[in-house]
Design a protein around this motif. Structure first.
Motif, PDB file in Angstrom:
ATOM      1  N   ARG A  86      -3.868-104.592 -28.341  1.00 39.16           N
ATOM      2  CA  ARG A  86      -3.987-104.151 -26.952  1.00 39.16           C
ATOM      3  C   ARG A  86      -4.833-102.890 -26.852  1.00 39.16           C
ATOM      4  NH1 ARG A  86       0.514-107.330 -24.953  1.00 39.16           N
ATOM      5  NH2 ARG A  86       2.169-106.982 -26.444  1.00 39.16           N
ATOM      6  N   GLY A  87      -4.668-102.029 -27.813  1.00 43.66           N
ATOM      7  CA  GLY A  87      -5.457-100.800 -27.817  1.00 43.66           C
ATOM      8  C   GLY A  87      -6.939-101.100 -27.880  1.00 43.66           C
ATOM      9  N   LEU A  88      -7.313-101.993 -28.774  1.00 38.95           N
ATOM     10  CA  LEU A  88      -8.721-102.366 -28.888  1.00 38.95           C
ATOM     11  C   LEU A  88      -9.233-102.898 -27.553  1.00 38.95           C
ATOM     12  CD1 LEU A  88      -9.066-104.041 -32.415  1.00 38.95           C
ATOM     13  CD2 LEU A  88      -9.937-101.828 -31.664  1.00 38.95           C
ATOM     14  N   SER A  89      -8.409-103.690 -26.892  1.00 36.70           N
ATOM     15  CA  SER A  89      -8.818-104.219 -25.587  1.00 36.70           C
ATOM     16  C   SER A  89      -9.098-103.087 -24.611  1.00 36.70           C
ATOM     17  CB  SER A  89      -7.729-105.125 -25.011  1.00 36.70           C
ATOM     18  OG  SER A  89      -7.541-106.238 -25.853  1.00 36.70           O
ATOM     19  N   LYS A  90      -8.167-102.166 -24.554  1.00 36.39           N
ATOM     20  CA  LYS A  90      -8.338-101.054 -23.614  1.00 36.39           C
ATOM     21  C   LYS A  90      -9.613-100.273 -23.891  1.00 36.39           C
ATOM     22  CE  LYS A  90      -3.542-100.022 -22.358  1.00 36.39           C
ATOM     23  NZ  LYS A  90      -2.419 -99.117 -22.652  1.00 36.39           N
ATOM     24  N   LEU A  91     -10.000-100.214 -25.160  1.00 34.29           N
ATOM     25  CA  LEU A  91     -11.190 -99.445 -25.512  1.00 34.29           C
ATOM     26  C   LEU A  91     -12.468-100.112 -24.996  1.00 34.29           C
ATOM     27  CD1 LEU A  91     -10.420 -98.124 -29.110  1.00 34.29           C
ATOM     28  CD2 LEU A  91     -10.435 -96.874 -26.951  1.00 34.29           C
ATOM     29  N   ARG A  92     -12.346-101.361 -24.580  1.00 37.34           N
ATOM     30  CA  ARG A  92     -13.516-101.992 -23.975  1.00 37.34           C
ATOM     31  C   ARG A  92     -14.002-101.151 -22.796  1.00 37.34           C
ATOM     32  NH1 ARG A  92     -12.143-107.555 -25.530  1.00 37.34           N
ATOM     33  NH2 ARG A  92     -10.356-107.531 -24.151  1.00 37.34           N
ATOM     34  N   GLY A  93     -13.072-100.560 -22.115  1.00 36.33           N
ATOM     35  CA  GLY A  93     -13.424 -99.712 -20.987  1.00 36.33           C
ATOM     36  C   GLY A  93     -14.259 -98.501 -21.379  1.00 36.33           C
ATOM     37  N   LEU A  94     -14.283 -98.193 -22.682  1.00 33.96           N
ATOM     38  CA  LEU A  94     -15.087 -97.057 -23.132  1.00 33.96           C
ATOM     39  C   LEU A  94     -16.256 -97.510 -23.998  1.00 33.96           C
ATOM     40  CD1 LEU A  94     -11.808 -96.011 -23.221  1.00 33.96           C
ATOM     41  CD2 LEU A  94     -13.051 -93.877 -23.548  1.00 33.96           C
ATOM     42  N   ARG A 115     -19.465 -90.735 -26.139  1.00 32.51           N
ATOM     43  CA  ARG A 115     -18.448 -90.938 -25.119  1.00 32.51           C
ATOM     44  C   ARG A 115     -17.061 -91.087 -25.743  1.00 32.51           C
ATOM     45  NH1 ARG A 115     -17.651 -95.589 -20.757  1.00 32.51           N
ATOM     46  NH2 ARG A 115     -19.114 -96.766 -22.028  1.00 32.51           N
ATOM     47  N   LEU A 116     -16.992 -91.906 -26.784  1.00 29.66           N
ATOM     48  CA  LEU A 116     -15.707 -92.123 -27.437  1.00 29.66           C
ATOM     49  C   LEU A 116     -15.200 -90.827 -28.050  1.00 29.66           C
ATOM     50  CD1 LEU A 116     -13.764 -94.430 -27.819  1.00 29.66           C
ATOM     51  CD2 LEU A 116     -14.813 -94.908 -30.027  1.00 29.66           C
ATOM     52  N   GLU A 117     -16.096 -90.092 -28.670  1.00 25.98           N
ATOM     53  CA  GLU A 117     -15.691 -88.840 -29.311  1.00 25.98           C
ATOM     54  C   GLU A 117     -15.072 -87.880 -28.320  1.00 25.98           C
ATOM     55  OE1 GLU A 117     -18.037 -86.975 -32.185  1.00 25.98           O
ATOM     56  OE2 GLU A 117     -17.900 -88.827 -33.356  1.00 25.98           O
ATOM     57  N   ASN A 118     -15.730 -87.738 -27.169  1.00 31.10           N
ATOM     58  CA  ASN A 118     -15.182 -86.753 -26.257  1.00 31.10           C
ATOM     59  C   ASN A 118     -14.009 -87.297 -25.457  1.00 31.10           C
ATOM     60  OD1 ASN A 118     -15.904 -87.523 -23.568  1.00 31.10           O
ATOM     61  ND2 ASN A 118     -17.983 -86.820 -23.950  1.00 31.10           N
ATOM     62  N   TYR A 119     -13.790 -88.604 -25.543  1.00 38.77           N
ATOM     63  CA  TYR A 119     -12.522 -89.117 -25.022  1.00 38.77           C
ATOM     64  C   TYR A 119     -11.389 -88.706 -25.958  1.00 38.77           C
ATOM     65  CZ  TYR A 119      -8.588 -92.249 -24.444  1.00 38.77           C
ATOM     66  OH  TYR A 119      -7.310 -92.742 -24.308  1.00 38.77           O
ATOM     67  N   VAL A 120     -11.669 -88.836 -27.241  1.00 36.24           N
ATOM     68  CA  VAL A 120     -10.671 -88.500 -28.257  1.00 36.24           C
ATOM     69  C   VAL A 120     -10.299 -87.020 -28.198  1.00 36.24           C
ATOM     70  CG1 VAL A 120     -10.443 -88.125 -30.726  1.00 36.24           C
ATOM     71  CG2 VAL A 120     -11.133 -90.362 -29.873  1.00 36.24           C
ATOM     72  N   ASN A 121     -11.292 -86.177 -27.988  1.00 40.57           N
ATOM     73  CA  ASN A 121     -11.030 -84.732 -27.950  1.00 40.57           C
ATOM     74  C   ASN A 121     -10.858 -84.226 -26.532  1.00 40.57           C
ATOM     75  OD1 ASN A 121     -11.665 -84.899 -30.752  1.00 40.57           O
ATOM     76  ND2 ASN A 121     -13.824 -84.693 -30.218  1.00 40.57           N
ATOM     77  N   ASP A 122     -10.266 -85.027 -25.698  1.00 42.54           N
ATOM     78  CA  ASP A 122     -10.179 -84.628 -24.291  1.00 42.54           C
ATOM     79  C   ASP A 122      -9.421 -83.324 -24.104  1.00 42.54           C
ATOM     80  OD1 ASP A 122      -7.216 -85.133 -23.137  1.00 42.54           O
ATOM     81  OD2 ASP A 122      -7.688 -86.581 -24.714  1.00 42.54           O
TER      82      ASP A 122
END
Lengths: 224, 224
Positions: free
Chosen positions: B193-201, B217-224
């Motif tokens: 499910r997590g992988l699916s949600k990451l489609r949005g990013l 984009r992914l990096e700065n999502y992780v370090n929000d």
DNA sequence: CGATCGTTTGATTACGTTCAATCGTTGTGG
DNA sequence: CCACAACGATTGAACGTAATCAAACGATCG
């Protein structure tokens, strides 16, 4: 450094194998020092030139997150050393350390220790044993965090404390509950609620005193 | 043992400092061995007489719980050694180890290594550096397990994989998703499910290929 | 083709967090 | 000495996340 501190030191690996003279040379001009609750011992990222032996008190080590939150990864107590390994990787502490009670400790110079090892390689084995024990401990922690619910982690913690202390079911919590909660990877609220739930298994809490009616019962609840 | 395996070995601490002759003496009669996926390398609690260097493939190490469930605490890959420290504490492996892909590895005798250290104490420092790195890694893991939700752990994992591999956003998952999920401390369902949600990013998954559109984009999502 | 294994998807539940208020203790200053 | 902040701990209500249970799907292999 008091005589009792000396004997504490000389009973610990790797010092016990070094002999009094060598240890004296190792810590030469550094006396043991008193540390007040809340005192910062080192910060994550600081150059790691020394490690520490605790004579009295407790020290938490933790990671500091960007958002300012602290994540406790371990708590050391009297008669333990910590940060022994930091000197061997990049020379930086990978965590921060802070006293959570008043206490006494001594710094041991890393370079001097290296020299001692070069002269007497057996000493390295003691350090590696310490590292291995630490690794073992962290494996445990990861296992618990991954697969154990809060209640069981709390029960485990209490039983472990009981083993360390009298063993008779009378436990004194050694530091604040918020810190314990952080250590166990949960919020203070969850910890508080958890303690309440344990009343159903013969655990009573009053202030920082915890009493386990029936150790057996709690143990086999934990290992269900 | 192939020439490429030799050179791989001789580029690794602590072997590189030992010299060819010493290394040859260290591993004398033990050739490198092929290991099939699923092969058990050692069990938690076994006497720890050797440690391992992986030439090819992946090895998971994990704790086995009473209820039979496995909790993965780490996965080693080619060009890494593991279980170096086990020999120094009680002489028992604190975890089990199993190959998760076909591969090749070599056993290194612990006693021989001890002798090598006694003769050349500097070697101990390499081992301690390895231990320190391992500790550092486990601190990271504990921090993640305690304070990071599944989505961020997954994203972290993908970014880390990306760094190890091409760096271009094209990732091949190196082993089964169930294992990855276990490694990250979640169920396979949650991972999926997590992988699916990451489609949005901007993450697309197909089979064991993962593509990250925009690493930033992914990096700065992780370090929000 | 059918069986098996790994993965995905769905519905539901349970657990732990968050936010907020309260309580009790301790310590301080008027 | 008492009132009042300040802090830690507890309790409550609501929410959100991840686990669980269960079913379907897809690939691989015999």
């Amino acid at each position: 450094m008091t005589p009792s501190e000396w004997s504490m030191l000389m009973d610990m690996p790797p010092f016990e194998k070094m002999g009094r003279e060598a240890v004296r040379a190792l810590i030469r001009d550094r006396p043991s020092q008193s540390i007040a609750r809340g005192a910062q011992i080192f910060h994550q990222g600081d150059p790691a030139e020394t490690f520490f032996v605790i004579f009295d008190g407790r020290v938490k080590y933790y990671r500091q997150r960007e958002d300012g939150e602290e994540v406790v990864v371990g708590i050391a107590r009297e008669c333990e050393s910590f940060a022994e390994m930091a000197m061997f990787i990049g020379g930086r502490y990978p965590v921060s350390a802070q006293a959570v009670t008043d206490g006494r400790l001594i710094r041991v110079d890393g370079c001097a220790l290296r020299h001692a090892i070069e002269q007497r390689p057996e000493l390295a084995f003691d350090l590696m044993a310490a590292a291995a024990a630490q690794l073992h401990y962290l494996f445990d922690q990861i296992e618990q965090l991954k697969r154990r619910p809060t209640l069981q982690r709390i029960a485990d913690f209490l039983l472990e404390l009981n083993r360390e202390q009298t063993g008779g079911g009378e436990i004194a919590l050694p530091y604040g509950k918020a810190l314990i909660a952080n250590h166990l990877g949960m919020t203070p609220e969850s910890f508080s609620r958890g303690l309440s739930k344990l009343r159903g298994l013969g655990v009573t809490v009053e202030r920082d005193r915890v009493r386990i009616e029936d150790t057996e019962r709690l143990e086999n609840y934990v290992n269900d």
